[in-house]
Design a protein around this motif. Structure first.
Motif, short mmCIF file in Angstrom:
data_model
loop_
_atom_site.label_atom_id
_atom_site.label_comp_id
_atom_site.label_asym_id
_atom_site.label_seq_id
_atom_site.Cartn_x
_atom_site.Cartn_y
_atom_site.Cartn_z
N CYS A 1 1.08 -0.97 -0.10
CA CYS A 1 -0.18 -0.12 -0.04
C CYS A 1 0.70 1.37 0.42
O CYS A 1 1.54 1.75 1.05
N CYS B 1 -2.19 4.05 -3.18
CA CYS B 1 -3.43 4.96 -2.66
C CYS B 1 -3.16 6.28 -1.69
O CYS B 1 -2.60 6.17 -0.51
N ALA C 1 -3.80 6.27 2.81
CA ALA C 1 -4.02 4.94 2.90
C ALA C 1 -2.98 4.81 4.45
O ALA C 1 -3.17 4.24 5.40
N HIS D 1 -9.59 -0.97 4.34
CA HIS D 1 -8.94 -0.42 3.27
C HIS D 1 -8.86 -2.00 2.90
O HIS D 1 -8.64 -1.65 1.92
N HIS E 1 -6.64 -4.55 -0.77
CA HIS E 1 -5.57 -5.11 -0.83
C HIS E 1 -6.18 -6.42 -0.31
O HIS E 1 -5.88 -7.67 0.83
ZN LIG Z 1 -3.79 0.93 -0.19
#
Ligand SMILES: [Zn+2]
Ligand SMILES: [Zn+2]
Lengths: 695, 222
Positions: B92, B97, B121, B169, B174
């Protein structure tokens, strides 16, 4: 009722039908019954009596409830008084201690030598007032009975402090603090008399304490100092005599509920201060909501918003007063406005018990006091290490993280007198408990070993970063791969940028973490099993010494990786070898001396030349888990599962200080201790998830 | 504690303990735990034994303080969420993100800053966990781990709400990481049951459909 109406009539008129038969029977059986004793009459009498008893009973019950309330009230009062007393005693201690420090400072400035606090003698002090003061001090410490003496003592204390500008601060804060208590009392009395209810109370205190503050401006001329001193003294005395007064009719129960009220204020203020915690989240959420509104206007979504908003708005509306109320809290003022060093001292109270006024045997002995509690780990702190020069340390925990702390970046202590340090950075990359930690000689890197056998090398972030900065992936430099099981101990050699590790895979490895070839050598000792701890032999940097499951230690040559010398435990002293398991091995920074910490409560000392044990001592009440030698090689610090850390003189192996520092989790307590390499800090790490720093 | 044969069990991880033997000691009954950290010990003991037995892990011991129970569980959740954060760190990135989102409905602003920020994120994740660590260890709100003030118990809900976004998230962006992590730890499932059991979050906010198979009808469509 029907019986009542038939009170004076003969039994001919019967009561309710249900009783009729029975009554008839009775009448038939006792025909000679006298007129006065008609059945309804008897029934009535009984009923009447019953009602009377009922009434009495309920009255008693009311009385009982009242008495119980009274008991609760008195107990509350007692508790409140105790709290008050403790608080005052604590403050007196603080003053005493601060005074001592001032005196020492003054003395040092004047004579350039350290002052021997414990045994101050007239030869050193030609001022008669000082020696007299000393006597007074001991007198108070011993008897503590007459207030006259106390008054004199206090005056002297105040005078002594008063020679500095601090009198103004101290005076203002002290008076406010003390009068704050009086304010409370006043409030309480008003409460008793049906005065204002709680809601108004706090506001009132705000204005009151602000009112008090006005006369205590720093800009006041010196001529007032004396007057203020007397003032302060009077205030103090007032409080003390209030304490001695056994006949106080103050409502301390109210005091307690008052405390209860205060608490949320502190908390709320906290909330505002921590902004990011709650307040901002509200904003965040509000923004979310608004974003939401802008983007989507379906009714369904609005429904959602409606659901979310109410509880949050509550917080917002309750936020306003919080800020204001926080001001009224005496503790806050204490902390922010001026006790200065004194404010910090409050933190020390627990440890202050160890501060023994009478027993300073040596003039230069330093007494360590708990100053910072580092709370942020979710599980036991397995290891900690200080930065070589900065007031910075890193902790490694079973919660899989490491945290970086800057002791000089304390959270502005708005909320209380205690010093809270929040971690500046959380190192995340381990996927198992972190067991060991070391910081490089430059402080730029740190190394951490975990339960899976991974050693991570980190670039230590700047110690002034914002804790909520953006993620920098390059903080994690590299992993040193080679161990296949838990890495329990790491140690660095500052001069050569070398790292040595010991692992449950049975090996000790020597690393050069920042060169191309990282793994330099591997050491093991078949006959001794798994290594438990390892260190560089400081006076012979090309050697490392490791302790093994066999309770023996082996010194290896780093070039040849061959054992050079064995430090053999014998079972002569009657202890099972297995019980002598070694938790930690450290080498003296300058002498050919190795020190080991054992499960059997012993610390043992070894000669690196002969391999012989030179000293052995029972050091703790439980397993000794951790050791650290101060940079000058004069003191040894040990930690134990008995929850205490102890400081030892290496000269004569005597215990200089003991501090109870951590709580137990299962059967573990203290897991690591450390000396700062260049500053007067020591620290302990505990299974309770805390690290503590002592100054 | 003495065993029948007189030997004492010391529940300790001595240096040199192998990874597989870490904390592997005989269970200690909750009633016999006398430490101030008994609840943490007990919860961790249950998780180590079988992380899938959520019902048992969440079953509060008789007559035990519910505030402490909730608090210690939340500590444990935040601690284990570190594991998810570490995995997310690898995949991430701020480039992919740039905002904390789950479904497209919401962008979460990071509450860890002076003014709420649209943190990427991964930073949202880190900041939220760091913030939760600070709050749950705050001497002001949680000075004791043996008893917890009612006013502080009310803080737990907001922590839950925020850390839950990490699950969501991961789930929506993911998924592979989420699944791997979940299969190992059952953490999201446990968390969902936890907040449901103790009413710490609105059902509508529990957007990861983790309880589908055993949730009552009507709970899952959110
Ligand atoms: Zn992410
Ligand atoms: Zn952020």
């Amino acid at each position: 009722m029907e019986e009542t109406t038939s009170l004076n009539q003969n039994g001919g008129q019967m009561g309710p039908q249900t009783t009729q038969t029975a009554a008839n029977n009775k009448q038939n059986e006792e025909p000679q019954q006298k007129n006065h004793y008609s059945i309804p009459g008897i029934l009535h009498f009984i009923q009447h009596e019953w009602a009377r008893f009922e009434l009495e009973r309920s009255q008693w019950e009311v009385d009982r409830a009242e008495l119980q309330a009274r008991i609760a009230f008195l107990q509350g009062e007692r508790k409140g008084q105790e709290n008050l007393k403790n608080d005052l005693v604590r403050r007196i201690k603080m003053l005493e201690y601060a005074l001592k420090q001032e005196r020492a400072k003054f003395h040092k400035l004047k004579y350039g030598t350290e002052l021997q606090q414990g045994d101050m003698k007239p030869p050193v002090f030609d001022e008669s007032s000082d020696s007299q003061l000393d006597q007074d001090q001991s007198y108070v410490a011993v008897t503590n009975s007459t207030w006259k003496q106390g008054r004199q003592l206090l005056r002297q204390y105040l005078q002594e402090i008063g020679y500095t500008d601090r009198i103004v601060d101290v005076r203002s804060t002290r008076v406010r603090a003390l009068l704050g208590l009086n304010n409370n009392n006043a409030d309480q009395e008003e409460n008793l008399n049906g005065g204002p209810v709680n809601g108004n109370e706090s506001n009132k205190r705000v204005s009151e304490s602000q009112g008090r503050r006005t006369p205590a401006k720093k800009s006041q001329p010196n001529s007032l100092t004396e007057a203020m001193m007397l003032d302060t003294e009077a205030a103090v005395i007032a409080n003390l005599s209030f304490l001695s007064n056994t006949d106080v009719d103050m409502d301390d129960d109210e005091d307690m509920s008052d405390d209860g009220d205060l608490d949320p204020n502190v908390e709320m203020e906290d909330e505002v201060k921590q902004g990011k915690k709650e307040g901002e989240d509200v904003d965040a959420l509000a923004l979310e909501v608004f974003n939401e509104l802008n983007r989507l206007s379906e009714t369904e979504k609005k429904q959602e918003i409606k659901n979310v908003v109410p509880p949050e708005w509550d917080k917002i509306t309750s936020q306003g007063p919080k800020r204001a109320l926080g001001f009224g809290d005496e503790d806050n003022i204490d902390a922010t406005l001026g006790l200065g060093e004194l404010a910090q001292l409050t933190v020390n109270n627990d440890a202050e018990n160890t501060y023994d006024l009478a027993s300073s045997k040596e003039s230069f002995r330093k007494t360590w006091n708990a100053k910072y509690t580092l709370r942020s780990h979710f599980d036991g702190v397995r290891a900690l290490a200080f930065h070589p020069t900065e007031p910075v340390l890193i902790t490694a925990s079973e919660d899989h993280t490491l945290k970086l702390w800057n002791l000089q970046k304390t959270v502005p202590a708005k909320k209380s007198a205690s010093l809270d340090v929040e971690p500046l950075y959380t190192f995340r990359s381990h996927t198992s408990p972190v067991l060991s930690l070391a910081i490089s000689g430059t402080g730029e890197h740190c190394y951490s070993g975990d339960l899976d056998g991974v050693i991570s090398c980190w670039n230590v972030p700047n110690s002034n970063i914002d804790p909520y900065d953006l993620f920098e992936p390059d903080v994690l430099n590299i992993n040193l791969c080679g161990h296949s099981d838990a890495v329990w101990c790491l140690s660095v050699l500052y001069s050569k940028q070398l790292l040595v590790s010991s692992s449950a895979d049975g090996t000790v490895k020597l690393w050069s973490p920042h060169s191309k070839v990282q793994l330099l050598n591997t050491f093991s000792s078949e006959q001794d099993g798994i290594p438990s701890s390892v260190d560089f032999v400081r006076d012979e940097p090309n050697r490392v010494v490791a302790s093994f499951a066999s309770s023996n230690c082996v010194i290896f040559d780093t070039e040849t990786s061959k054992p050079v010398l064995r430090l053999e435990s014998t079972s002569q002293d009657g202890v099972n070898l297995n019980a002598k398991k070694i938790y930690k091995i450290v080498c003296h920074p300058t002498l050919p001396l190795t020190i080991t910490a054992h499960e059997d409560r012993h610390i043992r000392f070894w000669d690196n030349n002969s391999g012989k044990m030179v000293h052995s001592m029972v050091a703790h009440l439980d397993a000794v888990t951790s050791l650290a030698v101060d940079p000058n090689g004069l003191y040894l610090l040990s930690g134990s599962h008995d929850c205490s850390i102890r400081l030892w003189h290496l000269d004569n192996k005597t215990c200089v200080q003991e501090i109870t520092a951590h709580r137990k989790k299962f059967d573990e307590s203290i897991l690591d201790v450390a000396f700062h390499p260049s500053r007067p800090y020591i620290a302990s790490a505990g299974a309770d998830g805390l690290a503590k720093v002592f100054v | 504690m003495k065993m029948a044969d007189g030997t004492t069990i010391l529940r300790r991880n001595r240096p040199g303990t192998k990874g597989k033997d870490f904390c592997r000691w005989p269970d200690e009954p909750f009633e016999e735990m006398d430490s101030t950290l008994a609840v943490q010990q007990y919860i961790q003991q249950l998780i180590r034994k079988d992380p899938a037995n959520i019902e048992l892990i969440l079953r509060i011991p008789e007559n035990h303080d519910e505030g402490v129970w909730k608090y210690e569980h939340l500590r444990q959740f935040c601690m284990e969420l570190n594991g998810l954060a570490v995995r997310l760190q690898g995949e991430c990135h701020p480039e992919t993100c740039s905002q904390m989102t789950a479904t497209e409905q919401w962008i979460f602003l990071c509450a860890a800053h002076k003014t709420p920020k649209e943190c990427p994120a991964i930073d949202y994740t880190r900041h939220t966990l760091d913030g939760a660590a600070c709050l749950l260890n705050s001497n002001k709100y949680f000075p004791s781990r043996v008893s917890i003030r009612e006013s502080s118990v009310s803080k737990l809900g907001s922590v839950c709400r925020r850390v839950y976004r990490i699950f969501s998230h991961a789930y929506f962006h993911h998924r592979q990481i989420f699944d791997e992590f979940e299969n190992e730890t059952f953490l999201c499932k446990r968390f969902t049951q936890f907040v449901t059991k103790y009413n710490l979050m609105f059902k509508d906010n529990l957007i990861v459909p983790i309880l589908d198979e055993d949730a009552a009808p009507g709970e899952s469509e959110a």
